[in-house]
Design a protein around this motif. Structure first.
Motif, PDB file in Angstrom:
ATOM      1  N   LEU A 169     -12.006   9.317  12.977  1.00 23.68           N
ATOM      2  CA  LEU A 169     -11.152  10.101  13.896  1.00 23.68           C
ATOM      3  C   LEU A 169      -9.808  10.434  13.234  1.00 23.68           C
ATOM      4  O   LEU A 169      -8.749  10.364  13.858  1.00 23.68           O
ATOM      5  CB  LEU A 169     -10.936   9.359  15.226  1.00 23.68           C
ATOM      6  N   GLY A 181      -4.395   7.515  14.820  1.00 32.55           N
ATOM      7  CA  GLY A 181      -3.407   6.516  14.430  1.00 32.55           C
ATOM      8  C   GLY A 181      -3.468   6.177  12.958  1.00 32.55           C
ATOM      9  O   GLY A 181      -4.290   6.702  12.211  1.00 32.55           O
ATOM     10  N   MET A 189      -4.811  -1.532   7.381  1.00 41.72           N
ATOM     11  CA  MET A 189      -3.577  -2.312   7.578  1.00 41.72           C
ATOM     12  C   MET A 189      -3.831  -3.771   7.915  1.00 41.72           C
ATOM     13  O   MET A 189      -2.969  -4.617   7.702  1.00 41.72           O
ATOM     14  CB  MET A 189      -2.792  -1.744   8.778  1.00 41.72           C
ATOM     15  N   GLU A 239       0.241   1.044  19.984  1.00 41.25           N
ATOM     16  CA  GLU A 239       0.325  -0.039  18.991  1.00 41.25           C
ATOM     17  C   GLU A 239       0.513  -1.401  19.634  1.00 41.25           C
ATOM     18  O   GLU A 239       0.078  -2.425  19.098  1.00 41.25           O
ATOM     19  CB  GLU A 239       1.485   0.223  18.016  1.00 41.25           C
TER      20      GLU A 239
HETATM   21  N1  CAA Z   1      -8.000   3.165  12.382  1.00 45.80           N
HETATM   22  C1  CAA Z   1      -9.186   2.993  11.783  1.00 45.80           C
HETATM   23  N2  CAA Z   1     -10.349   3.420  12.307  1.00 45.80           N
HETATM   24  C2  CAA Z   1     -10.299   4.054  13.500  1.00 45.80           C
HETATM   25  C3  CAA Z   1      -9.088   4.272  14.182  1.00 45.80           C
HETATM   26  C4  CAA Z   1      -7.893   3.805  13.571  1.00 45.80           C
HETATM   27  N3  CAA Z   1      -6.684   4.003  14.112  1.00 45.80           N
HETATM   28  N4  CAA Z   1      -9.359   4.908  15.344  1.00 45.80           N
HETATM   29  C5  CAA Z   1     -10.684   5.090  15.378  1.00 45.80           C
HETATM   30  N5  CAA Z   1     -11.266   4.572  14.269  1.00 45.80           N
HETATM   31  C6  CAA Z   1     -12.684   4.539  13.910  1.00 45.80           C
HETATM   32  C7  CAA Z   1     -13.445   3.532  14.759  1.00 45.80           C
HETATM   33  O1  CAA Z   1     -13.282   2.234  14.220  1.00 45.80           O
HETATM   34  C8  CAA Z   1     -14.838   4.059  14.671  1.00 45.80           C
HETATM   35  O2  CAA Z   1     -15.386   3.691  13.411  1.00 45.80           O
HETATM   36  P1  CAA Z   1     -16.842   2.952  13.338  1.00 45.80           P
HETATM   37  O3  CAA Z   1     -17.792   4.022  13.837  1.00 45.80           O
HETATM   38  O4  CAA Z   1     -16.984   2.636  11.895  1.00 45.80           O
HETATM   39  O5  CAA Z   1     -16.777   1.791  14.260  1.00 45.80           O
HETATM   40  C9  CAA Z   1     -14.644   5.575  14.629  1.00 45.80           C
HETATM   41  O6  CAA Z   1     -13.281   5.793  14.249  1.00 45.80           O
HETATM   42  C10 CAA Z   1     -14.833   6.210  16.004  1.00 45.80           C
HETATM   43  O7  CAA Z   1     -13.992   5.549  16.937  1.00 45.80           O
HETATM   44  P2  CAA Z   1     -14.496   4.953  18.333  1.00 45.80           P
HETATM   45  O8  CAA Z   1     -15.928   4.548  18.236  1.00 45.80           O
HETATM   46  O9  CAA Z   1     -13.514   3.906  18.765  1.00 45.80           O
HETATM   47  O10 CAA Z   1     -14.387   6.268  19.240  1.00 45.80           O
HETATM   48  P3  CAA Z   1     -14.180   6.316  20.832  1.00 45.80           P
HETATM   49  O11 CAA Z   1     -14.388   7.738  21.213  1.00 45.80           O
HETATM   50  O12 CAA Z   1     -14.992   5.269  21.507  1.00 45.80           O
HETATM   51  O13 CAA Z   1     -12.621   5.919  21.061  1.00 45.80           O
HETATM   52  C11 CAA Z   1     -10.257   6.014  20.612  1.00 45.80           C
HETATM   53  C12 CAA Z   1     -11.603   6.766  20.607  1.00 45.80           C
HETATM   54  C13 CAA Z   1      -9.811   5.736  22.037  1.00 45.80           C
HETATM   55  C14 CAA Z   1      -9.223   6.938  19.945  1.00 45.80           C
HETATM   56  C15 CAA Z   1     -10.392   4.692  19.832  1.00 45.80           C
HETATM   57  O14 CAA Z   1     -10.999   4.962  18.559  1.00 45.80           O
HETATM   58  C16 CAA Z   1      -9.088   3.981  19.575  1.00 45.80           C
HETATM   59  O15 CAA Z   1      -8.552   3.364  20.469  1.00 45.80           O
HETATM   60  N6  CAA Z   1      -8.578   4.037  18.320  1.00 45.80           N
HETATM   61  C17 CAA Z   1      -7.406   3.314  17.929  1.00 45.80           C
HETATM   62  C18 CAA Z   1      -6.142   3.936  18.507  1.00 45.80           C
HETATM   63  C19 CAA Z   1      -4.928   3.137  18.065  1.00 45.80           C
HETATM   64  O16 CAA Z   1      -4.759   1.997  18.396  1.00 45.80           O
HETATM   65  N7  CAA Z   1      -4.045   3.774  17.294  1.00 45.80           N
HETATM   66  C20 CAA Z   1      -2.849   3.154  16.791  1.00 45.80           C
HETATM   67  C21 CAA Z   1      -3.093   2.609  15.412  1.00 45.80           C
HETATM   68  S1  CAA Z   1      -1.734   1.644  14.800  1.00 45.80           S
HETATM   69  C22 CAA Z   1      -0.584   2.770  14.306  1.00 45.80           C
HETATM   70  O17 CAA Z   1      -0.791   3.960  14.378  1.00 45.80           O
HETATM   71  C23 CAA Z   1       0.717   2.209  13.765  1.00 45.80           C
HETATM   72  C24 CAA Z   1       1.805   3.203  13.622  1.00 45.80           C
HETATM   73  O18 CAA Z   1       2.706   3.294  14.386  1.00 45.80           O
HETATM   74  C25 CAA Z   1       1.833   4.124  12.530  1.00 45.80           C
END
Ligand code: CAA
Length: 258
Positions: free
Chosen positions: A26, A65, A71, A132
């Motif tokens: 994503l 993200g 990380m 986060e």
């Molecule tokens: N990092 C790494 N991989 C990620 C990711 C991320 N931020 N977000 C999604 N992915 C990956 C998933 O792990 C998944 O991979 P696998 O198939 O290998 O398991 C793939 O992308 C598809 O994701 P989902 O199966 O989770 O898709 P979904 O449609 O069910 O959910 C979502 C979508 C709600 C966006 C969910 O993926 C999610 O919550 N992602 C994380 C969002 C998040 O927490 N972002 C903040 C990150 S920390 C940050 O950004 C720090 C900063 O300030 C800079």
């Protein structure tokens, strides 16, 4: 030929379209996607034929993200010592205007990357958030600062503390995005807007960007003074003479960028 691993860069006339391309994650922002974007934005800025850029993702996700898998095992010394995320300052150093066209999820670093743009155009199903806190961390790419400046303390604090997502309509009403567009039309509309900007006198476009951004760094008197100096300075340009002559002669201006 596209030389990047994680993004696609296309020059369309005077507009550069940069598409994040890690669909399996994503568009999570890892070190490679940052390196690719830094290179692409620097090339855009240095290319005289390019006047405006659009950064977009996919219909499902602009970017979900920073890459959590990359990380997760990092130590304090690696993050702090290595200035993790420090490279994003090289993207915000881009002098020419660029637009973020956001469809789907713009979460964490994805929301923060979108906010680095000069403005955001959102697809009607876009979702913005700083989740986060659910990972026991905080925004780290400017979210606590840029979101607060964009939408005010109450909403920014609520979003950072609860991690709730904000839809496109609320984001527009709150001042986070400039306009909401049907998702399927978003990139075309962003390109049209970018073409419109690319058609302006280039020095005036640079000056507009610089002075609006100065509003976030200065007090009112300093900001107004800065604006006036840049405004005065444009009277040293050929394009100012051409622009005002074209108005009087009821024709379109023909810019040289000088
Ligand atoms: N990092 C790494 N991989 C990620 C990711 C991320 N931020 N977000 C999604 N992915 C990956 C998933 O792990 C998944 O991979 P696998 O198939 O290998 O398991 C793939 O992308 C598809 O994701 P989902 O199966 O989770 O898709 P979904 O449609 O069910 O959910 C979502 C979508 C709600 C966006 C969910 O993926 C999610 O919550 N992602 C994380 C969002 C998040 O927490 N972002 C903040 C990150 S920390 C940050 O950004 C720090 C900063 O300030 C800079």
């Amino acid at each position: 030929m596209n030389k990047y691993e994680t993004i696609i860069v296309e020059k369309k006339g005077a507009v550069t379209l940069i598409t994040l391309n890690r669909p399996e994650a994503l568009n999570a922002l890892n070190s490679q996607i940052l390196a690719d974007m830094v290179d692409a934005f620097a090339a855009f800025d240095a290319d005289d034929s390019q006047k405006c850029a659009v950064l977009t993702g996919s219909e499902k996700a602009f970017a979900a993200g920073a890459d959590i898998k990359e990380m997760s095992s990092q130590s304090f010394a690696q993050m702090y010592g290595g200035n993790f995320f420090g490279g994003y300052e090289r993207i915000t150093a881009t002098r020419k205007p660029w637009i973020a066209a956001v469809n789907g999820f713009a979460l964490g670093g994805g929301c923060e990357l979108a906010m680095m743009a000069d403005f955001i155009l959102a697809g009607d199903k876009a979702k913005f958030g700083q989740p986060e806190i659910k990972l026991a961390v905080t925004p780290g790419m400017g979210g606590s600062q840029r979101l607060t400046r964009a939408i005010g303390k109450a909403k920014a604090m609520e979003m950072c503390l609860t991690g709730r997502m904000m839809g496109a309509v609320e984001a527009e009403q709150s001042g986070l995005v400039a306009r909401v567009i049907p998702a399927a039309d978003l990139v075309d509309e962003a390109m049209k807007t970018a073409e419109q900007i690319a058609g302006m006198a280039p020095l005036a476009a640079l000056a507009c960007k610089e002075m609006v951004n100065a509003a976030f760094e200065t007090n009112l008197a300093q900001g107004i003074n800065f604006e006036r100096r840049l405004f005065h300075g444009l009277f040293g340009s050929e394009d100012q003479k051409e622009g005002m002559a074209a108005f009087v002669e009821k024709r379109a201006g023909n810019w040289t960028g000088k």
